[in-house]
Each structure stands twice: as structure tokens, then as C-alpha cells.
Motif scaffolding. Structure first.
Motif, mmCIF file in Angstrom:
data_model
loop_
_atom_site.group_PDB
_atom_site.id
_atom_site.type_symbol
_atom_site.label_atom_id
_atom_site.label_comp_id
_atom_site.label_asym_id
_atom_site.label_seq_id
_atom_site.Cartn_x
_atom_site.Cartn_y
_atom_site.Cartn_z
ATOM 1 N N MET A 1 -2.073 0.700 0.397
ATOM 2 C CA MET A 1 -0.946 1.448 -0.158
ATOM 3 C C MET A 1 0.373 0.689 -0.055
ATOM 4 O O MET A 1 1.443 1.269 -0.224
ATOM 5 N N THR A 2 0.317 -0.610 0.211
ATOM 6 C CA THR A 2 1.534 -1.392 0.423
ATOM 7 C C THR A 2 2.450 -1.372 -0.789
ATOM 8 O O THR A 2 3.680 -1.309 -0.659
ATOM 9 N N ALA B 1 4.817 1.586 -0.695
ATOM 10 C CA ALA B 1 5.387 1.817 0.640
ATOM 11 C C ALA B 1 6.648 2.667 0.617
ATOM 12 O O ALA B 1 6.894 3.449 1.547
ATOM 13 N N GLU B 2 7.468 2.559 -0.430
ATOM 14 C CA GLU B 2 8.723 3.304 -0.475
ATOM 15 C C GLU B 2 8.704 4.410 -1.529
ATOM 16 O O GLU B 2 9.755 4.902 -1.925
ATOM 17 N N CYS C 1 3.187 8.391 -0.926
ATOM 18 C CA CYS C 1 2.964 8.312 0.522
ATOM 19 C C CYS C 1 2.912 9.681 1.194
ATOM 20 O O CYS C 1 2.037 9.938 2.028
ATOM 21 N N ILE D 1 -0.167 11.355 3.155
ATOM 22 C CA ILE D 1 0.037 11.809 4.535
ATOM 23 C C ILE D 1 -0.467 13.238 4.713
ATOM 24 O O ILE D 1 -1.204 13.555 5.657
ATOM 25 N N ALA E 1 7.779 4.663 5.723
ATOM 26 C CA ALA E 1 6.705 3.761 6.144
ATOM 27 C C ALA E 1 6.333 3.984 7.606
ATOM 28 O O ALA E 1 5.161 3.868 7.982
ATOM 29 N N PHE F 1 4.151 7.039 7.673
ATOM 30 C CA PHE F 1 2.833 6.699 7.144
ATOM 31 C C PHE F 1 2.015 5.961 8.204
ATOM 32 O O PHE F 1 0.830 6.270 8.423
ATOM 33 N N ASN G 1 -2.900 1.774 4.761
ATOM 34 C CA ASN G 1 -1.672 1.204 5.326
ATOM 35 C C ASN G 1 -0.679 0.874 4.224
ATOM 36 O O ASN G 1 -1.061 0.472 3.126
ATOM 37 N N SER G 2 0.606 1.069 4.536
ATOM 38 C CA SER G 2 1.664 0.753 3.578
ATOM 39 C C SER G 2 2.483 -0.452 4.014
ATOM 40 O O SER G 2 3.408 -0.855 3.317
#
Length: 444
Positions: A181-182, A185-186, A191, A195, A266, A269, A280-281
Motif C-alpha cells: 500500500m506504499t 501512503a498519504e 488507508c 485500517i 502512515a 496504518f 504496509n504503506s
């Protein structure tokens, strides 16, 4: 009817073992690999085990290695594993509670040590309805965001949104993107939705069932299980968010290059995913050593019982915490939230924790002997496998084949071990015919 004492755990292991074998066979087919890619038996076994045990560790790039057929097989294995874990863990929990209820109540109704057909049907349909409801809602949000903000076609958005909805709800940790999920990330829409899905799936069906009864007015008091699950989950999320965000705030390779809203998102997350989410972001391999240790602890504890989360479970962790508090206070019995905890529950919690610690230590030592990686990396990988989390510092694909086989076994034991062990211990009935003279060794 569900078999009594001893057999349910065996049935669970056989069923999931068969799913792993079937998944391995399907992923070994040439049609499961993308054009120009080959899948050997170890890669197929590892990938099938990771999907069925809803772990998320991967030895190949999911986005590049698998064909559409292969991705659909993995998606099916995730769904099967998630529904199976929630259903079977809930049924075993119900069986255990009825068995223990027999000893306490001694009523005619409690004489049966098996589950009625109506109860089994109620649990199964409840788990399926709950899972589909969440997965459809998550799919709708993710697909809409991907289509409107990232230019995905309706078909691509629906497929990607659906895959990640199933993965997030089942705490599977597998993604169609090679950077997990990078790239998002923002993006709060992506995200925060993930979550919510991970936390909701990790609470466990018994908690959601009780929440539903409370909302409908059919139940007034919370059970001790729900109180502990919600309270400890909240505390761990807050503590994890604070420690990880503070530890990575100035790290240019993780949160340091973001604005403060992105850092907070982030950080949240990264605090949620160790409970077994596995996505993971930010780059886990670039995190500070202290942050990795925090995630080690969060991964080991995991989420709620009878849910899709792994680890020793928050209730097990809480029981031992209550034991420690009672011992420090010098109290003769252990109490928690207005209830007394039986000695049986305390012994079960201690057994699960110590066996899990031993498994992690043995795995870590073995991987240190087999690979050139550092203790931080190997310990993180071992806990991630045993706790079926799926987070990785990036070393999984570089492990030797023998280590991949070992990790496959660990994922299987880590997913089914706590469930089956807890049930087996609770259903076991071997009263002692006599007691030996008491003597107290020096402790500490």
C-alpha cells in the motif's frame, strides 16, 4: 453434530491441511503463472500456505508472477481460510463454553457435550453474512476511490478493490501491488478504509455477534471476552501509534519525507497492521531498530480470538497481565472487570504464550544458522510467520528453499496452533485421583 473432546482440533488441522494441498496443486499449474514465469513446488507450497493461513508473506511478486487464474486461486484460498478460521474458532469456542458450563451449572440442558445443528448453522451463517457485508462495503469504497482518483477502469477498480477488501478483512496481508500500500501512503480514503477492515476482521465473530445483540436490545451486559477484546485492542492501537509515529517521525526513509497529516496517517496504518493486517504503506526494512521491536511485540500479541487476526490473541495477553497484577498485590485469586478468572484459564494462557515464545526462538535460531541476515531481520520474520501477520523487512524472497518450507510449516502451526491448542486444553478432562503433598520451590 460437532465431535466432542479432542476430535474438533484434529478435524480443523486436517481440513486446513487439505486446503493447503489443493492450493499448492492449483498454483503449481502452468496456467497459474504469468507468461514467462515458472513456479516450483516450494514457491507454490509457500504461497498456498500463506493464503490459506491468511498470513501475507510472499516469495514471489504477486503482481508480476501470477496470472489472473493464479490471483483468483489465491483470492479463493484467502476467503476459504478467513471464513474457516472465524467459523471453526467460533464453533470451538462455543463448544468449550458449553463444556465448561456443564461443570458450573449442572443443568439438564448442559448435559450434552456437543453442539446442536441449529447452533452450528447460526454460527456459520452469521460468519458468512458478516464477512460478505464488510467485504462488499470495503470493495465499494476502494473501487470508487481507485476509479475516480487513479483512473482505473470500472473493471480494474472493482477487481483490485475486491481483492484488497478480501485481503484486508481477512487480515491476509497479500496485495496485487509489488509495493503493497506504499503508493497510497498519504491517501486517507484508501488507508483508513483498509485500517477499518483490518481492525474489524481482527475483533472476532463473537464480539460482532454480541455487538449486534446489544444494538438490537437483546443483551444488556457485555461479556468479559468482549470487554477485554475491545479495551486491550484500543490500548494497543494507541500505544502502537504513539511509539511508531514518534520513532519514525524524522526517518527520511519512512515518515520523514511526509507532511504531518501524512505522517499521522502512515503512523496509524503501521500501528494497525502488526495486529495481523500484513499490509504496509512505508518500507518496513527501513524502519529504526526500536520501531521494529515495537512491531515485534504487537505482532506477537495479535488481535481478537475467533477472528482473522493471528498472534497469541489480546485476551491471552490480558489474562497474563491480570495474573501479574494480582500477584503483585498479593491477592489469592485473579479478578478482571468484575469477574474472577479461573485457574484453568490462567494455565491455558500461560501454556499458549510459553509455547509461542519457544516456537519463535527456535525459528529465529534456525534462520540465523541458515541465512546471513541480522537478528533484527530474522526475529521480525519469525514472529511475522508464527503470528501469521505477513509483514516483512524484505528478506522473505531471499531465504533458501529449506527456510521457505520451514516458514510454511510455521505459518500453518501459527494459524491453527493457538485455536486448536486452546480448544484441546479446554476440552480435555483428566481429573486427578489423588494429590501429592504440597511443597513450594524458591521462585525468582
Amino acid at each position: 453434530m460437532v465431535p466432542a473432546a479432542g476430535r474438533p482440533a484434529r478435524t480443523v488441522v486436517i481440513g486446513f491441511g487439505a486446503a493447503v494441498v489443493l492450493g499448492t496443486a492449483l498454483l503449481s499449474l502452468p496456467a497459474a503463472s504469468a507468461e514467462g514465469r515458472d513456479t516450483d513446488l516450494v514457491q507454490a507450497l509457500f504461497s498456498a500456505t500463506s493464503a490459506v493461513c491468511i498470513t501475507g508473506l510472499a516469495v514471489v511478486d504477486t503482481e508480476q508472477h501470477w496470472s489472473l487464474f493464479g490471483e483468483m486461486v489465491i483470492l479463493g484460498l484467502i476467503q476459504t481460510g478467513g471464513l474457516g478460521i472465524m467459523t471453526l474458532a467460533s464453533l470451538l469456542g462455543l463448544l468449550v463454553s458449553r463444556r465448561l458450563g456443564l461443570r458450573m451449572e449442572l443443568t439438564a440442558q448442559s448435559e450434552t457435550k456437543s453442539l446442536g445443528l441449529g447452533e452450528v448453522r447460526k454460527v456459520i451463517t452469521g460468519v458468512i453474512k458478516l464477512s460478505l457485508l464488510f467485504e462488499l462495503a470495503i470493495t465499494a469504497v476502494l473501487a470508487t476511490r481507485l476509479a475516480l482518483a487513479y483512473g482505473y477502469s470500472p473493471t480494474e477498480a472493482l477487481y483490485s478493490g475486491g481483492f484488497h477488501a478480501v485481503s484486508a478483512w481477512n487480515n491476509a496481508g497479500l496485495s496485487l501491488y509489488n509495493d503493497s500500500m506504499t503508493r497510497f501512503a498519504e491517501d486517507p480514503w484508501i488507508c483508513l478504509t483498509v485500517i477499518v477492515a483490518v481492525v474489524a476482521g481482527g475483533l472476532g465473530f463473537p464480539v460482532w455477534f454480541e455487538l449486534g445483540r446489544r444494538i438490537s436490545g437483546r443483551q444488556r451486559r457485555w461479556s468479559l471476552h468482549t470487554k477485554i477484546t475491545l479495551a486491550v485492542t484500543g490500548l494497543l492501537l494507541i500505544a502502537g501509534f504513539t511509539a511508531i509515529t514518534a520513532g519514525e517521525w524524522d526517518n527520511r526513509d519512512t515518515l520523514g519525507g511526509m507532511g504531518w497529516p501524512g505522517k499521522l496517517l502512515a503512523g496509524a496504518f503501521a500501528a494497525v497492521m502488526p495486529r495481523s493486517g500484513g499490509l504496509n504503506s512505508v518500507d518496513i526494512g527501513e524502519m529504526n531498530t526500536a520501531t521494529l521491536l515495537v512491531q515485534d511485540v504487537l505482532m506477537f500479541i495479535g488481535g481478537g480470538s475467533s477472528g482473522t487476526a493471528g498472534g497469541i490473541k489480546v485476551t491471552t495477553f490480558a489474562v497474563l497481565a491480570f495474573v501479574i497484577v494480582a500477584e503483585i498485590r498479593g491477592e489469592p485469586s485473579v479478578h478482571a472487570m468484575g469477574r474472577r478468572l479461573s485457574a484453568v484459564v490462567q494455565r491455558q494462557a500461560l501454556t499458549i504464550v510459553l509455547l509461542s515464545v519457544a516456537l519463535v526462538m527456535l525459528t529465529t535460531l534456525t534462520l540465523l544458522l541458515l541465512t546471513p541476515f541480522t537478528l533484527d531481520e530474522v526475529l521480525f520474520e519469525s514472529i511475522s510467520a508464527v503470528a501469521t501477520v505477513g509483514l516483512s523487512t524484505g528478506i522473505t524472497p531471499d531465504l533458501p528453499p529449506v527456510a521457505h518450507v520451514l516458514m510454511s510449516v510455521l505459518m500453518f502451526i501459527g494459524r491453527l496452533g493457538p485455536v486448536t491448542l486452546a480448544a484441546a486444553l479446554a476440552l480435555r478432562d483428566r481429573p486427578r485421583k489423588y494429590e501429592l503433598p504440597e511443597e513450594r520451590p524458591i521462585v525468582g
